[in-house]
Design a protein around this motif. Structure first.
Motif, PDB file in Angstrom:
ATOM      1  N   TYR A  30       0.814  -1.210   0.000  1.00 45.98           N
ATOM      2  CA  TYR A  30       0.000   0.000   0.000  1.00 45.98           C
ATOM      3  C   TYR A  30       0.854   1.269   0.000  1.00 45.98           C
ATOM      4  O   TYR A  30       1.968   1.287   0.515  1.00 45.98           O
ATOM      5  CB  TYR A  30      -0.933   0.008   1.209  1.00 45.98           C
ATOM      6  N   LYS A 306      -9.667   0.816  -1.602  1.00 51.32           N
ATOM      7  CA  LYS A 306      -8.937   2.013  -1.186  1.00 51.32           C
ATOM      8  C   LYS A 306      -9.337   2.416   0.230  1.00 51.32           C
ATOM      9  O   LYS A 306     -10.482   2.230   0.642  1.00 51.32           O
ATOM     10  CB  LYS A 306      -9.218   3.177  -2.132  1.00 51.32           C
ATOM     11  N   ALA A 342      -3.940   3.210  -1.541  1.00 50.52           N
ATOM     12  CA  ALA A 342      -4.303   2.090  -2.404  1.00 50.52           C
ATOM     13  C   ALA A 342      -3.100   1.200  -2.635  1.00 50.52           C
ATOM     14  O   ALA A 342      -1.961   1.570  -2.284  1.00 50.52           O
ATOM     15  CB  ALA A 342      -4.839   2.601  -3.734  1.00 50.52           C
TER      16      ALA A 342
END
Length: 344
Positions: A30, A306, A342
């Protein structure tokens, strides 16, 4: 809400720099991929992603900002409030509900126009909220009166007030009538029954101090509380047995669970996002992602994978006075920002 701006654990980070070097990211999938500056003034609390309609609801002082998650641009706002904490949505796409702690009410708004259509009295300082789909009820957990107001979303009226043992924080639901909520002042987890409108259990959260955010893995019925002292206890939602105690970042205030990738998230006021793998019944920290100091609340979009974390830069802490012996820093106008997180 633990306290105004939820900054008790991160007051020393008033400058709001990125997470300190000692909290460098572990290797992981991420990253912060975008920043949406919303501006304005005042503090904030919870936020909620509406995956189906590509919207993000962000509580912000006396209003709720509505942001298009495909563009990052504001598309509306619910205004005329006194002190917002949380937002929940019905499952018919018609109404949303806001806990207006400053007004001791739950505010109902039209999801198409964002116009306020009702104000329903609650307890003192309604804070964390839940939508319970099997009974079509809204549960508003009142921080100062230590109880929960249960609202019939069809009749738009209160149907019960359930007393709790201490100050409630954030709730989680299984969608079948069970509701859990952290009790901050008791370091416990309470279970409630939406059909009988009664508390059915209260369990200690060992190793946890001041639990706030709560998330649920509905398939395995695991609950993830986030606590001061850098801990995330994992609890069996049926028995109350503690399954694991995971180390996370400091100053957490929100949690989320991604069933698709079997990941639990904790947004931490120190300026990190803790990402915990739950695969195979093992609970290990996959990544500690630097965000920004004050990034203590978040929302997770289950459709896109997300996460959204809200931050702001803080001004200097005022000098103590007799009236305010422990003053707190306030957000600098124009710096209110959503971080978009994300997979890389």
């Amino acid at each position: 809400m633990k306290m105004p701006l939820r900054l008790a654990a991160v007051g020393v980070l008033a400058g709001c720099a990125l997470a300190p070097a000692g909290l460098a990211a572990q290797a992981g999938p991420y990253a912060v991929v975008d920043k949406w500056v919303l501006g304005g003034e005042g503090g904030w609390d919870y936020l909620l992603a509406d995956s189906a309609n590509h919207l993000l609801y962000v509580t912000h002082a006396t209003r709720v900002e509505v942001v298009d998650t495909t563009t990052g641009k504001p598309v509306g706002a619910i205004t005329g409030l006194k002190g917002t904490h949380g937002v929940v949505l019905d499952d018919e796409g018609k109404y949303g509900f806001i806990s207006d702690g400053g007004g001791n009410v739950v505010v109902v708004f039209d999801r198409k126009t964002f116009a306020i259509v009702n104000r329903i009295p609650a307890g003192t300082n309604p804070d964390g909220m839940a939508w319970e789909p099997s009974t079509k009820t809204v549960w508003a957990f009142n921080g100062r009166s230590s109880d929960v107001t249960v609202i019939d979303a069809v009749g738009m009226k209160t149907v019960a007030t359930i007393k709790l043992s201490g100050k409630p924080e954030f709730p989680a639901v299984d969608g079948k009538g069970a509701i859990w909520v952290n009790i901050e002042t008791k370091n416990t987890l309470v279970k409630l029954d939406a059909k009988t409108l009664k508390q059915t259990a209260e369990w200690p959260l060992a190793g946890c101090e001041s639990p706030s955010g709560l998330a649920i893995d509905r398939e395995h019925r695991h609950l993830f509380s986030v606590c001061d002292g850098r801990k995330m206890p994992v609890t069996d939602g049926d028995t109350g047995r503690q399954i694991a105690l995971v180390t996370i970042g400091e100053g957490p205030d929100a949690a989320a669970y991604d069933a698709k990738d079997q990941l639990a998230f904790s947004s931490n006021g120190e300026g990190t996002l803790s990402i915990v793998s739950t695969a195979g019944g093992k609970f290990t920290t996959l990544q500690t992602l630097p965000t920004q100091a004050t990034g203590r609340t978040m929302a997770f979009d289950f459709a896109t994978g997300k996460a959204y974390v809200v931050v702001a830069k803080m001004g200097p802490k005022p000098a103590p006075t007799a009236a305010t012996p422990k003053p707190r820093a306030t957000a600098l106008p124009g710096t209110f920002t959503v971080l978009v997180i994300a997979k890389k």
